[in-house]
Write a protein that holds these residues in place. Structure first.
Motif, PDB file in Angstrom:
ATOM      1  N   UNK A 266      98.922 -12.526  87.628  1.00  0.00           N
ATOM      2  CA  UNK A 266      99.013 -13.976  87.392  1.00  0.00           C
ATOM      3  C   UNK A 266     100.412 -14.538  87.637  1.00  0.00           C
ATOM      4  N   UNK A 267     101.472 -13.787  87.373  1.00  0.00           N
ATOM      5  CA  UNK A 267     102.827 -14.294  87.588  1.00  0.00           C
ATOM      6  C   UNK A 267     103.134 -14.369  89.079  1.00  0.00           C
ATOM      7  N   UNK A 268     103.657 -15.525  89.523  1.00  0.00           N
ATOM      8  CA  UNK A 268     103.850 -15.750  90.959  1.00  0.00           C
ATOM      9  C   UNK A 268     104.815 -14.749  91.577  1.00  0.00           C
ATOM     10  N   UNK A 269     105.982 -14.561  90.973  1.00  0.00           N
ATOM     11  CA  UNK A 269     106.987 -13.681  91.566  1.00  0.00           C
ATOM     12  C   UNK A 269     106.485 -12.245  91.631  1.00  0.00           C
ATOM     13  N   UNK A 270     105.842 -11.779  90.559  1.00  0.00           N
ATOM     14  CA  UNK A 270     105.306 -10.418  90.559  1.00  0.00           C
ATOM     15  C   UNK A 270     104.183 -10.294  91.591  1.00  0.00           C
ATOM     16  N   UNK A 271     103.345 -11.335  91.691  1.00  0.00           N
ATOM     17  CA  UNK A 271     102.243 -11.302  92.649  1.00  0.00           C
ATOM     18  C   UNK A 271     102.775 -11.271  94.082  1.00  0.00           C
ATOM     19  N   UNK A 320      95.129 -16.941  88.845  1.00  0.00           N
ATOM     20  CA  UNK A 320      95.793 -16.848  87.544  1.00  0.00           C
ATOM     21  C   UNK A 320      94.804 -16.831  86.380  1.00  0.00           C
ATOM     22  N   UNK A 321      93.526 -16.628  86.676  1.00  0.00           N
ATOM     23  CA  UNK A 321      92.549 -16.475  85.612  1.00  0.00           C
ATOM     24  C   UNK A 321      91.973 -17.766  85.068  1.00  0.00           C
ATOM     25  N   UNK A 322      92.384 -18.915  85.599  1.00  0.00           N
ATOM     26  CA  UNK A 322      91.892 -20.195  85.074  1.00  0.00           C
ATOM     27  C   UNK A 322      90.468 -20.486  85.524  1.00  0.00           C
TER      28      UNK A 322
END
Length: 711
Positions: A266-271, A320-322
């Motif tokens: 979900x986190x942009x940088x990690x993704x 992101x799971x939304x």
């Protein structure tokens, strides 16, 4: 010598003409489109081979307004058209957005579209004419273009839609309450491709009706372009889309699971890091020949797209799971900067805008030199998108087309709720600094701009919020509409649909489609879902703006006054002598409009009052029966001349000085003496008649008849 082809039709109130074969014959396609007396030439050229290693579609669109088209010479020091104006940049984007998705997938040859305004009648806006000309030129050029498209502008007056309203009707809509819409729609025979609008709190049904109306009105224009192409089109350029099915199968086998796992983060940088690692592992698993295949990039993007899109449509599961209609968490803050006139920090998920409002005077208005004439704007919105906002390094320079376009979208959304200049005589500049971005930074600018202006004390009619909608459509026709899209959902999805507005209605709508168009059903669902998202965002914003907003102590104070137009010359004086004296004496800025509206600005309220009084003394007329304080300027045998109202003098007859007979006015008066006088009226020649004897010279109060009799 010339092989001319010319087609015409009646379109609304004007005649639309398309012609080719006489001018610019070495271009692959040239069409001159004319509506009324507005003519635009579109020239199309395209490379016959792809550059080695080209991994994107290099389409370039230029739109140029030549001042000679309107019989004008460019303003400024250099009498030659130079860098593109904002209007030229925005129109180039209008042309680019609907034609780009209609080139055959896989075509990556360089394409240049140039549109030049040759004649302008100051009635018909050349942007619509340019879009039609560009479409026609592409259609006859032989390029692998799956058009044609056509475009139209729509107005909305008294519940009725108006096709291609005149330029004057569209100028400064904020001051024209009857005209509530400026909408541009482009589309193909079957579907809408692009929407751009400025609206004044229209309902979702009214906006959808306007789009539908425009799409109906462009149908005969598309038929006219096809009619032209049947006689003038060149042989189609032989192009076969590359077949990389085997390469895609290898890419999918090597890394579908890894890519799916990366997109589950979900986190942009990690993704982003995980996606990059997954790509590297996929490449490492391929043969050397596959690694060097120029279709590896498209195959990798197709894998990303299928991973993302499949989950969204089949499982209603986003990156992101939304949920499909869920808005990311929002934090709204105002007053975050101590010395600015107004500021706000708006954060929605991983998108954030620091938005600052500055209030200025009439001297700060933006002067715009357009083909239609020179005019001023008292509202500016500038959008900045630095590389650090997406965690990248990059060159920082002057604003690009994207920044200008996003800034204009936010400007359109907000200017609909600004107060009238007569009610709020300030120049307003809003600057949006995008500090983080992961989807819809332009809508963050709308929300932050609304908060920032209210923090500065600008009396907006209502807060404005915006949300970006997305679409994922599968080949079988199934689809999902997404609220508040992320950057990846925008990049790999089929639609970018931005809606901004108040609780009462839409103020701006922008739509771009990456597929062959969308149906009214999908657009209706997107508008309804966007409304729910907008209401939610407005509720979150209201938490930061509850209570009255104080006017910044650092902002200039401005007051307005209105004088008769025939008095403007007196206030300005010969060579500006009088107004310079007012400015120097009072210390306030004085700005006079041709309609008699005067703006007085200063950080010192006393300076404004002093300037006001000085101007009032010049333009105001003395009233009969009113007592004024004056100065004796001249004594004569029959009375005294008193300066009592600005530069106005009047005569106090010797019989009106005191309640007794005087031999000469000098018995009781001397030049330079201050006296109280009452205006009795005007004689037959307009001369002022004054009196002193019924006014108490100590207090300035009128002496009652009883007191006079006792005296």
């Amino acid at each position: 010598m010339f092989n001319e082809v010319k087609k015409s039709m009646q379109w609304g109130q004007e005649t639309l003409t398309l012609e080719t074969g006489k001018v610019a014959r070495q271009a692959d396609g040239t069409v001159i489109a004319t509506v009324g007396e507005t003519s635009v030439m579109a020239n199309v050229t395209f490379a016959k081979a792809q550059k080695p290693g080209q991994d994107f579609f290099p389409l370039t669109v230029h739109y140029q307004e030549k001042y000679y088209a309107a019989g004008k010479v460019p303003g400024g020091f250099f009498k030659r058209e130079a860098r593109p104006t904002e209007k030229e940049t925005l129109t180039a984007r209008l042309i680019d957005r609907p034609i780009r998705p209609l080139f055959v997938p896989g075509f990556k040859n360089e394409v240049l579209v140039m549109c030049t305004v040759l004649s302008h009648d100051l009635v018909n806006d050349p942007d619509i004419v340019a879009m039609i000309a560009a479409s026609a030129a592409l259609t006859i050029s032989g390029a692998p273009f799956m058009g044609p498209i056509a475009a139209a502008r729509v107005g909305f007056v008294d519940g009725d839609y108006v096709l291609n309203p005149e330029i004057d009707d569209m100028h400064n809509l904020r001051m024209n309450p009857e005209q509530r819409l400026d909408l541009v729609v482009a589309g193909t025979k079957d579907a809408v491709m692009m929407v751009e609008s400025e609206a004044y709190e229209l309902s979702e049904d009214e906006m959808l009706g306007a789009v539908t109306f425009a799409h109906e009105q462009i149908q005969p224009v598309i038929d006219l372009i096809i009619d032209l192409a049947e006689e003038a089109a060149k042989e189609p350029f032989e192009f076969t889309p590359p077949d990389y099915a085997d390469l895609y199968d290898s890419v999918k086998a090597a890394g579908e699971d890894k890519m799916r796992a990366a997109y589950a983060i979900t986190d942009k940088q990690e993704r982003t890091t995980a996606v990059s690692d997954a790509k590297a592992e996929i490449v490492a698993a391929l043969t050397e020949e596959q690694q060097e295949d120029e279709n590896l990039g498209p195959a990798m993007k197709k894998l990303e797209s299928n991973v993302l899109r499949g989950d969204v449509v089949k499982n209603s599961r986003r990156i992101d799971g939304r949920a499909l209609d869920e808005i990311r968490p929002i934090v709204s803050e105002t007053g975050v900067l101590p010395r600015t006139h107004g500021s706000a920090l708006f954060t929605r998920g991983e998108t954030q805008g620091l938005v600052v409002t500055t209030l200025g005077t009439g001297d700060d208005e933006q002067m715009i030199d357009a083909l239609t004439g020179v005019y001023k704007s008292n509202f500016m919105l500038h959008y900045n998108f630095p590389p650090y906002s997406v965690g990248e390094v990059g060159r920082v320079g002057s604003p690009g087309r994207r920044e200008i376009g996003h800034g204009k979208l936010a400007w359109r959304a907000l200017q609909a709720v600004l107060p009238a200049p007569t009610d709020f005589p300030y120049t307003v500049r809003v600057v949006s600094e995008i500090t983080e971005s992961n989807g819809s930074s332009s809508m963050a600018s709308v929300c932050g701009g609304s908060l920032s202006m209210m923090d500065a004390g600008v009396p907006l009619k209502a807060p404005v919020a915006g949300v970006a909608m997305g679409l994922v459509m599968e080949e079988d026709g199934s689809y999902a509409v997404l609220s508040d899209i992320l950057g990846d959902e925008d990049h790999l999805g089929d639609m970018d649909f931005k809606v901004a507005g108040t609780e009462n209605g839409i103020t701006s709508l922008q739509m771009d489609i990456k597929i062959a168009g969308i149906t009214p059903e999908i657009m209706k669902k997107a508008l309804e879902q966007a409304k729910a998202g907008r209401m939610h965002i407005l509720g979150e914003m209201n938490k930061a703006i509850s209570g009255a907003q104080e006017f910044s102590v650092h902002a200039p104070k401005i007051e307005t006054m209105t004088i008769p137009v025939d008095k403007i010359r007196e206030v300005i004086g010969s060579g500006g002598k009088v107004i310079r004296e007012i400015v120097e004496t009072s210390g306030a800025k004085v700005d006079i409009n041709d309609d008699g509206v005067i703006k007085l600005a200063s950080n010192d309220a006393e300076a404004i009052k002093k300037a006001y009084d000085m101007i009032d003394s010049i333009v105001a007329e003395p009233e009969e029966g009113v007592i004024y304080k004056g100065t004796v300027v001249k004594l004569v045998d029959f009375g005294a001349f008193v300066n009592f109202f600005g530069k106005r003098d009047g005569l106090v007859h010797v019989s009106q000085i005191e309640n007794r007979r005087l031999n000469h006015p000098s018995d009781v008066l001397k030049e330079g003496q201050e006296v109280w006088v009452k205006l009795l009226g005007f004689d037959d020649r307009g001369k002022v008649r004054l009196a002193m004897k019924m006014v108490d010279q100590n207090t300035g109060e009128e002496i009652k008849k009883e007191e006079a009799a006792e005296g």
